[in-house]
Write a protein that holds these residues in place. Structure first.
Motif, PDB file in Angstrom:
ATOM      1  N   PHE A   1      24.197  20.676 124.510  1.00 43.04           N
ATOM      2  CA  PHE A   1      23.936  20.228 125.880  1.00 43.04           C
ATOM      3  C   PHE A   1      24.435  18.791 126.097  1.00 43.04           C
ATOM      4  O   PHE A   1      24.127  18.195 127.122  1.00 43.04           O
ATOM      5  N   GLN A   2      25.175  18.246 125.140  1.00 44.47           N
ATOM      6  CA  GLN A   2      25.510  16.827 125.191  1.00 44.47           C
ATOM      7  C   GLN A   2      26.310  16.451 126.435  1.00 44.47           C
ATOM      8  O   GLN A   2      26.166  15.332 126.948  1.00 44.47           O
ATOM      9  N   TRP A   3      27.142  17.367 126.947  1.00 44.94           N
ATOM     10  CA  TRP A   3      27.979  17.011 128.093  1.00 44.94           C
ATOM     11  C   TRP A   3      27.187  17.011 129.390  1.00 44.94           C
ATOM     12  O   TRP A   3      27.544  16.306 130.335  1.00 44.94           O
ATOM     13  N   TYR A   4      26.122  17.807 129.440  1.00 45.95           N
ATOM     14  CA  TYR A   4      25.219  17.727 130.594  1.00 45.95           C
ATOM     15  C   TYR A   4      24.406  16.434 130.528  1.00 45.95           C
ATOM     16  O   TYR A   4      24.118  15.830 131.561  1.00 45.95           O
ATOM     17  N   GLU A   5      24.023  16.020 129.316  1.00 50.00           N
ATOM     18  CA  GLU A   5      23.333  14.730 129.177  1.00 50.00           C
ATOM     19  C   GLU A   5      24.269  13.575 129.539  1.00 50.00           C
ATOM     20  O   GLU A   5      23.830  12.556 130.081  1.00 50.00           O
ATOM     21  N   ASN A   6      25.561  13.764 129.288  1.00 52.31           N
ATOM     22  CA  ASN A   6      26.537  12.722 129.582  1.00 52.31           C
ATOM     23  C   ASN A   6      26.673  12.466 131.088  1.00 52.31           C
ATOM     24  O   ASN A   6      27.099  11.390 131.512  1.00 52.31           O
ATOM     25  N   ILE A   7      26.294  13.455 131.893  1.00 46.27           N
ATOM     26  CA  ILE A   7      26.372  13.295 133.350  1.00 46.27           C
ATOM     27  C   ILE A   7      25.400  12.221 133.829  1.00 46.27           C
ATOM     28  O   ILE A   7      25.601  11.610 134.882  1.00 46.27           O
ATOM     29  N   LEU A   8      24.336  11.976 133.038  1.00 46.54           N
ATOM     30  CA  LEU A   8      23.363  10.948 133.407  1.00 46.54           C
ATOM     31  C   LEU A   8      23.931   9.534 133.266  1.00 46.54           C
ATOM     32  O   LEU A   8      23.276   8.563 133.658  1.00 46.54           O
ATOM     33  N   ASP A   9      25.136   9.429 132.731  1.00 44.80           N
ATOM     34  CA  ASP A   9      25.791   8.128 132.623  1.00 44.80           C
ATOM     35  C   ASP A   9      25.970   7.539 134.032  1.00 44.80           C
ATOM     36  O   ASP A   9      26.298   8.255 134.973  1.00 44.80           O
TER      37      ASP A   9
END
Length: 279
Positions: free
Chosen positions: A61-69
């Protein structure tokens, strides 16, 4: 004789079943052709790899977490700031224009309607270049207001088409009857016309949301590094860091558009049921 009739009936049944299967096969082939790229993008969005590769090496799920950037959240916020007012204003203007063209004796309504819908057939790059030059001279290039104004120009034709189609199914005699009973034009609109075209108005609003949120070419011309919607940020990211964050955002946009279309379909069914009950 009986055998011949049975063979003909069997042949007819086989032919009908064959055409039915062929239609289903054709429909599912077209559906698969259309959504296969989207399915691949959704799968890649859960990749554990650091590049856009298919099949993905693992699940994450790391790329969905990256959206929080903040880089992505700021552009998403700009998209929302542009999308909501654009949809409200475009729908209101589309409703007013549709009513004006349908319920008045203005000469040349067909020509005026064609002129208003013309942005649908003009290449978007031409519209974008024209807006770029105009907005630069007005000093609104690179502002949220400029993006809203540009998106309104793109979404009004869709709003006008949707509401005009909905208004065409309203029996004008109901409005005439209310007016003959002493209702003012505003009361006729508020209590007769608007409730009847409400499904079309909501469909117009939802379409405008999707079109504004997905718009890229005009946004590329109007935005700046400080004020840019998420689609422009995705475009810039493709040209630099090609990681699956884009796939995660694309998946979110796909789900958003899918939900909007489902809502629009529900409103369309409601409108059809109203027409059926009215008839």
């Amino acid at each position: 004789m009986i055998l011949s009739s049975s063979l003909q009936a069997l042949k007819y049944q086989f032919t009908q079943n064959g055409w039915s299967w062929l239609r289903w096969l054709l429909c599912y082939t077209v559906i698969l052709y259309l959504i296969a790229p989207l399915i691949i993008v959704v799968i890649i969005s859960f990749s554990s790899g650091y590049y856009l590769t298919f099949p993905p090496p693992g699940f994450s799920f790391q790329w969905y977490e990256n959206i929080l950037d903040p880089k992505w959240m700021d552009t998403l916020w700009i998209s929302v700031l542009v999308m909501v007012p654009t949809s409200i204003i475009a729908t209101a203007l589309g409703l007013a224009t549709a009513l004006g063209l349908a319920r008045s004796d203005i000469p040349g309504t067909t020509f005026i309607r064609a002129l208003l819908i013309s942005p649908l057939v003009v290449p978007v790059i031409i519209t974008a270049a024209a807006l770029y030059g105009t907005f630069r001279s007005w000093g609104i290039h690179g502002t949220v207001g400029g993006l809203i104004l540009a998106h309104i120009i793109l979404t009004i034709p869709y709003a006008l088409s949707t509401i005009t189609a909905s208004l065409g199914m309203v029996d004008a005699r109901l409005e005439d009857a209310a007016a003959n009973l002493g209702a003012s034009p505003w009361t006729v609109f508020r209590k007769i016309t608007f409730p009847l075209v409400m499904p079309g108005v909501l469909s117009s609003f939802l379409f405008s949301l999707v079109i504004s949120f997905d718009e890229l070419i005009v946004s590329l011309f109007i935005s700046t590094p400080l004020v840019r919607p998420v689609t422009v940020q995705m475009w810039s990211n493709i040209r630099g860091d090609v990681d699956p964050t884009i796939a995660a955002l694309a998946s979110m946009l796909f789900v958003f558009a899918l939900l909007i279309l489902l809502l629009e379909s529900l409103f369309g069914k409601k409108e059809q049921s109203q027409d059926a009950s009215a008839s």
